[in-house]
Scaffold this motif. Structure first.
Motif, PDB file in Angstrom:
ATOM      1  N   GLU A 299       6.307   0.970   4.926  1.00 32.51           N
ATOM      2  CA  GLU A 299       5.604   2.140   5.449  1.00 32.51           C
ATOM      3  C   GLU A 299       5.212   3.097   4.330  1.00 32.51           C
ATOM      4  O   GLU A 299       4.125   3.676   4.344  1.00 32.51           O
ATOM      5  CB  GLU A 299       6.454   2.841   6.515  1.00 32.51           C
ATOM      6  CG  GLU A 299       6.536   2.017   7.790  1.00 32.51           C
ATOM      7  CD  GLU A 299       7.536   2.540   8.807  1.00 32.51           C
ATOM      8  OE1 GLU A 299       8.314   3.483   8.477  1.00 32.51           O
ATOM      9  OE2 GLU A 299       7.558   1.996   9.929  1.00 32.51           O
ATOM     10  N   ARG A 300       6.093   3.253   3.331  1.00 24.29           N
ATOM     11  CA  ARG A 300       5.802   4.136   2.194  1.00 24.29           C
ATOM     12  C   ARG A 300       4.618   3.598   1.385  1.00 24.29           C
ATOM     13  O   ARG A 300       3.698   4.336   1.045  1.00 24.29           O
ATOM     14  CB  ARG A 300       7.057   4.266   1.327  1.00 24.29           C
ATOM     15  CG  ARG A 300       6.941   5.284   0.226  1.00 24.29           C
ATOM     16  CD  ARG A 300       8.210   5.430  -0.592  1.00 24.29           C
ATOM     17  NE  ARG A 300       8.349   4.293  -1.495  1.00 24.29           N
ATOM     18  CZ  ARG A 300       9.408   3.501  -1.569  1.00 24.29           C
ATOM     19  NH1 ARG A 300      10.453   3.705  -0.799  1.00 24.29           N
ATOM     20  NH2 ARG A 300       9.450   2.494  -2.426  1.00 24.29           N
TER      21      ARG A 300
ATOM     22  N   ALA B 107      11.011   0.698   5.800  1.00 24.95           N
ATOM     23  CA  ALA B 107      10.745   2.019   5.213  1.00 24.95           C
ATOM     24  C   ALA B 107       9.900   1.887   3.947  1.00 24.95           C
ATOM     25  O   ALA B 107       8.972   2.670   3.719  1.00 24.95           O
ATOM     26  CB  ALA B 107      12.060   2.744   4.913  1.00 24.95           C
ATOM     27  N   THR B 108      10.204   0.884   3.138  1.00 20.85           N
ATOM     28  CA  THR B 108       9.437   0.651   1.915  1.00 20.85           C
ATOM     29  C   THR B 108       8.007   0.236   2.257  1.00 20.85           C
ATOM     30  O   THR B 108       7.050   0.718   1.650  1.00 20.85           O
ATOM     31  CB  THR B 108      10.122  -0.420   1.037  1.00 20.85           C
ATOM     32  OG1 THR B 108      11.441   0.022   0.737  1.00 20.85           O
ATOM     33  CG2 THR B 108       9.357  -0.665  -0.239  1.00 20.85           C
TER      34      THR B 108
ATOM     35  N   ALA C  61       1.334   3.856   3.435  1.00 24.59           N
ATOM     36  CA  ALA C  61       0.818   5.224   3.480  1.00 24.59           C
ATOM     37  C   ALA C  61       0.030   5.551   2.220  1.00 24.59           C
ATOM     38  O   ALA C  61      -0.985   6.257   2.278  1.00 24.59           O
ATOM     39  CB  ALA C  61       1.955   6.217   3.677  1.00 24.59           C
ATOM     40  N   SER C  62       0.462   5.016   1.076  1.00 26.55           N
ATOM     41  CA  SER C  62      -0.259   5.282  -0.177  1.00 26.55           C
ATOM     42  C   SER C  62      -1.630   4.603  -0.190  1.00 26.55           C
ATOM     43  O   SER C  62      -2.489   4.961  -0.991  1.00 26.55           O
ATOM     44  CB  SER C  62       0.570   4.833  -1.382  1.00 26.55           C
ATOM     45  OG  SER C  62       0.636   3.426  -1.458  1.00 26.55           O
TER      46      SER C  62
END
Length: 196
Positions: free
Chosen positions: A13-14, A10-11, A17-18
């Motif tokens: 992917e976050r 999840a980290t 995305a940035s």
């Protein structure tokens, strides 16, 4: 302390995305004191669309970034700079949030490559028309190893055109048809085969 793979993913992917990137795969290799976290990234859908658009423009044949003869959809569009920027930011977050507790680890970031693994339904839909190698859990027509062109993916069943490549070994004997259907639930692993 155990690793929380879901939190790490999840980290990743976050952070990706940035940077207008997508996480394709994430794997952890642990052996004794040494641990390696590998993250495979590619441009997000918008970035891949720009790459595809660029490939169809006039003069794309001379473009050093777009290799000749390789379908643009197989390219991740990721540069060394993308990998370095993502690794810097993701590594910082991993350390601050202590997502890789304990001993030291190595973070490796790269593109998935031309012979990337196929993970889920999205990959089988996206790479329709590509050559693939598939290994199944249970034999299909007395064989677990297949290579062919992915011609379809509907209802969680992938269809391979076996006439696209010369079959070898057991596949040659088992290939009485020119196509074979394999349920996605029976796919142990699959990856693209680069064509030049």
């Amino acid at each position: 302390m155990a690793l929380n793979l879901e939190a790490i993913r999840a980290t990743a992917e976050r952070v990706a995305a940035s940077h207008h990137l997508d996480v394709v795969d994430l794997e952890i290799q642990a052996g004794g004191k040494f641990r390696t976290l590998r993250v495979f990234i590619e441009k997000d859908a918008e970035g891949r669309a720009r790459l595809a658009s660029r490939a169809t423009e006039e003069g794309a044949e001379e473009d050093a970034i777009l290799p000749k003869g390789i379908p643009v959809e197989m390219l991740s569009g990721v540069t060394h700079e993308d990998c370095a920027a993502f690794a810097q930011d993701f590594g910082t977050v991993l350390d601050v949030e202590d997502l890789m507790p304990g001993a030291e680890y190595t973070l490796e970031v790269s593109s998935p490559g031309l012979e990337r693994k196929l993970r889920g339904p999205e990959d089988y839909t996206r790479f329709r028309g590509s050559l693939v190698k598939v290994q199944t859990f249970a034999p299909v027509n007395s064989n677990r190893h297949w290579q062919g062109r992915l011609t379809g993916f509907t209802g969680d069943v992938l269809t391979l055109d076996l006439s696209a490549v010369k079959q070898k070994g057991k596949a040659k004997k088992a290939a009485t048809e020119t196509t074979i259907e394999i349920p996605l639930a029976n796919v142990e692993k699959a990856h693209l085969v680069a064509e030049f």
